[in-house]
Design a protein around this motif. Sequence first.
Motif, short mmCIF file in Angstrom:
data_model
loop_
_atom_site.label_atom_id
_atom_site.label_comp_id
_atom_site.label_asym_id
_atom_site.label_seq_id
_atom_site.Cartn_x
_atom_site.Cartn_y
_atom_site.Cartn_z
N LEU A 193 28.04 24.81 -6.76
CA LEU A 193 27.29 25.30 -7.91
C LEU A 193 25.82 25.09 -7.62
CD1 LEU A 193 30.21 24.38 -8.99
CD2 LEU A 193 29.13 24.47 -11.21
N VAL A 194 25.06 26.17 -7.69
CA VAL A 194 23.62 26.13 -7.42
C VAL A 194 22.90 26.42 -8.73
CG1 VAL A 194 21.73 27.08 -6.06
CG2 VAL A 194 24.03 26.94 -5.06
N PHE A 195 22.16 25.43 -9.21
CA PHE A 195 21.45 25.53 -10.48
C PHE A 195 20.00 25.87 -10.20
CE2 PHE A 195 25.03 22.78 -11.02
CZ PHE A 195 25.52 23.08 -12.27
N GLN A 196 19.55 27.02 -10.73
CA GLN A 196 18.18 27.47 -10.55
C GLN A 196 17.53 27.60 -11.92
OE1 GLN A 196 16.49 28.15 -7.47
NE2 GLN A 196 14.81 28.03 -8.91
N PRO A 197 16.70 26.62 -12.32
CA PRO A 197 16.06 26.70 -13.64
C PRO A 197 14.85 27.63 -13.63
CG PRO A 197 15.39 24.68 -12.52
CD PRO A 197 16.37 25.37 -11.61
N HIS A 198 14.68 28.34 -14.71
CA HIS A 198 13.51 29.21 -14.91
C HIS A 198 12.88 28.81 -16.23
CE1 HIS A 198 14.47 31.98 -11.59
NE2 HIS A 198 15.71 31.58 -11.85
N GLY A 199 11.81 28.01 -16.16
CA GLY A 199 11.13 27.51 -17.35
C GLY A 199 11.28 26.00 -17.46
N GLN A 200 10.30 25.37 -18.12
CA GLN A 200 10.27 23.92 -18.22
C GLN A 200 11.50 23.34 -18.91
OE1 GLN A 200 6.55 23.10 -20.19
NE2 GLN A 200 5.49 22.79 -18.25
N ARG A 201 11.96 24.01 -19.94
CA ARG A 201 13.14 23.55 -20.67
C ARG A 201 14.33 23.39 -19.75
NH1 ARG A 201 15.44 27.27 -25.58
NH2 ARG A 201 17.29 26.10 -26.07
N TYR A 202 14.51 24.36 -18.86
CA TYR A 202 15.66 24.35 -17.96
C TYR A 202 15.43 23.44 -16.76
CZ TYR A 202 17.12 27.95 -21.10
OH TYR A 202 17.46 28.62 -22.25
#
Length: 155
Positions: free
Chosen positions: A135-144
């Motif tokens: 599982l590769v988690f890529q956050p977009h934005g500070q919240r994430y």
Amino acid sequence: MFKYTVASDAATQQVGAAVGRLVQPGSVIFLQGDLGAGKTTFTKGLASALGIQQYVKSPTFTLIREYTAGRIPLYHMDVYRLENGGGDELGLEEYFNGDGVSVVEWPQFIEDEWPTEYLQIMINKSATNDEQRELVFQPHGQRYEALVTQLAQML
């Protein structure tokens, strides 16, 4: 970016549940991966952490399933059938900006509708082990980014 390997469907659900404990109203999660990668399995875990008792199944033919009997509503979407367009007619922006958690399978088919902030999760099947997934988690934005940091500490 954060990568995490699981060895079973149960472990995939556990990671989904960990994410479910961290999401807030208005969270948007995009799940990508091949058929059978575990997108709905992940969503089942997330739903359980939200306190949703209903059976969660892929919304392939209905496009959107709404589960409202939890601490936060879950809007589970499978937009695979929109490969040739049509996402603008679903009112996705209302879901993405609403009071629930939006989980979207096959989000590449509605890329024009994406919000500016979201969590993208790629679920990759192992070439050598049928049960194993990365599982590769890529956050977009500070919240994430904060969510992924917390998740990494939890797992």
